[in-house]
Scaffold this motif. Structure first.
Motif, short mmCIF file in Angstrom:
data_model
loop_
_atom_site.label_atom_id
_atom_site.label_comp_id
_atom_site.label_asym_id
_atom_site.label_seq_id
_atom_site.Cartn_x
_atom_site.Cartn_y
_atom_site.Cartn_z
N ASP A 247 33.89 45.09 38.67
CA ASP A 247 34.77 45.83 37.76
C ASP A 247 35.81 46.65 38.50
OD1 ASP A 247 33.50 44.77 35.57
OD2 ASP A 247 32.21 46.52 35.25
N ARG B 151 38.62 44.41 39.69
CA ARG B 151 39.43 43.86 38.61
C ARG B 151 40.42 44.89 38.09
NH1 ARG B 151 34.69 41.40 36.87
NH2 ARG B 151 34.46 42.79 35.11
N GLU B 152 40.00 46.14 38.04
CA GLU B 152 40.89 47.19 37.57
C GLU B 152 42.17 47.24 38.41
OE1 GLU B 152 40.81 51.93 36.41
OE2 GLU B 152 39.18 51.10 37.60
N GLN C 91 45.53 36.14 39.75
CA GLN C 91 46.62 37.12 39.73
C GLN C 91 47.53 37.02 40.96
OE1 GLN C 91 47.14 39.18 36.99
NE2 GLN C 91 45.63 37.69 36.28
N ASP D 268 38.98 35.62 39.41
CA ASP D 268 39.86 36.49 38.62
C ASP D 268 40.91 37.18 39.49
OD1 ASP D 268 37.50 37.64 39.54
OD2 ASP D 268 37.16 38.84 37.77
N LEU D 269 40.64 37.35 40.78
CA LEU D 269 41.65 37.87 41.69
C LEU D 269 42.65 36.77 42.06
CD1 LEU D 269 39.51 40.08 44.10
CD2 LEU D 269 40.67 40.72 41.99
N PHE E 82 44.30 43.92 37.77
CA PHE E 82 44.92 43.72 36.47
C PHE E 82 45.85 44.84 36.02
CE2 PHE E 82 41.13 40.91 36.08
CZ PHE E 82 41.84 39.72 35.99
N ARG F 242 32.84 36.30 40.40
CA ARG F 242 33.88 37.08 39.75
C ARG F 242 33.96 38.42 40.48
NH1 ARG F 242 35.81 35.37 34.78
NH2 ARG F 242 36.52 37.49 34.49
N ALA F 243 35.10 39.04 40.40
CA ALA F 243 35.29 40.33 41.07
C ALA F 243 34.50 41.42 40.36
CB ALA F 243 36.78 40.70 41.06
#
Length: 193
Positions: free
Chosen positions: A98, A101-102, A131, A127-128, A105, A95-96
Motif C-alpha cells: 500500500d 502504491r500511494e 504507471q 501495479d508500479l 498513483f 503487487r506493490a
C-alpha cells in the motif's frame, strides 16, 4: 531493467547525478548519497531538512526503512524516490505494498518521481510497472520478460537480446532509442558523513 553487470547502476548514477532532492534505497551502497540509519533520517525530518527547495540525498540499505523513506519522499514533494535492486524487496509477480502504491498513483500531485531498477520486469510489482512513463532496458533473455517488454518497445524489443554491456533501449512517450552509456571511473564517489 537488465542482467547483472550490463549497466543499470551506472545509468542510474549518471541520471541521478544532478537531482537535488533524493531519498534512496540501495542495498549495495553504489549511489552517491548519505547512508544513514532511520533514526538519523527522522532527526533530519524533525529539523525540517526536507523542506521544499532544500538540497539533500539520503539513503538506506535496510528494506525495513523503505516505507518511512517513501512517505518522507511523498510528503517532501518535488523529490525523487530511487529504489535500486527491486528484487531484494518484491517477490516476482507481486503487487506493490500500500505505501508504495500511494506514491505511484498520487505522487505526481506532490511532484514525486520514482526510479526503480531490477534485473527482471517481474521483480517490479505490476501495479508500479503499469504507471511507468519511461522504461530503460539492458540485455535480457527470459521469454516472459521479453513479452512484457514488447509492450514498451514494439518490434524493437527483439534487439534486447543483442544488446552489449552498457547499451540500452530507452522508451519514453512512444519513442524508442538505443544508445551506449558512458562510464566514468569516478561516478561512484560517495558523500562521506
Amino acid at each position: 531493467m537488465g542482467r547483472t553487470g550490463f549497466g543499470k547502476s551506472i545509468w542510474t548514477r549518471s541520471f541521478m547525478r544532478n537531482k537535488k532532492r533524493v531519498f534512496a534505497f540501495d542495498p549495495l551502497q553504489d549511489f552517491n548519497a548519505r547512508y544513514l540509519p532511520l533514526d538519523k533520517i527522522l532527526k533530519l525530518d524533525d529539523q525540517n531538512a526536507f523542506i521544499a527547495g532544500e538540497k539533500y540525498r539520503v539513503a538506506t540499505t535496510d528494506p525495513d526503512d523503505l516505507e518511512v523513506i517513501a512517505a518522507l519522499a511523498l510528503l517532501s514533494g518535488d523529490t525523487w524516490l530511487m529504489i535500486e535492486e527491486a528484487g531484494f524487496l518484491f517477490p516476482p509477480g507481486s503487487r506493490a505494498p500500500d505505501w508504495m502504491r500511494e506514491g505511484a498513483f498520487i505522487g505526481r500531485h506532490q511532484k514525486l518521481n520514482i526510479l526503480i531498477t531490477a534485473q527482471r520486469p517481474t521483480s517490479i510489482p505490476v501495479d508500479l510497472r503499469s504507471q511507468a512513463s519511461r522504461v530503460i532496458c539492458f540485455g535480457q533473455r527470459e521469454q516472459r520478460d521479453m513479452q512484457w517488454l514488447g509492450e514498451y518497445f514494439g518490434d524493437r524489443y527483439k534487439e534486447i537480446t543483442l544488446l552489449d554491456r552498457l547499451e540500452c533501449l530507452d522508451s519514453e512517450e512512444n519513442s524508442t532509442s538505443c544508445y551506449k552509456i558512458p562510464w566514468d571511473r569516478d561516478d561512484k564517489n560517495k558523500i562521506i558523513e
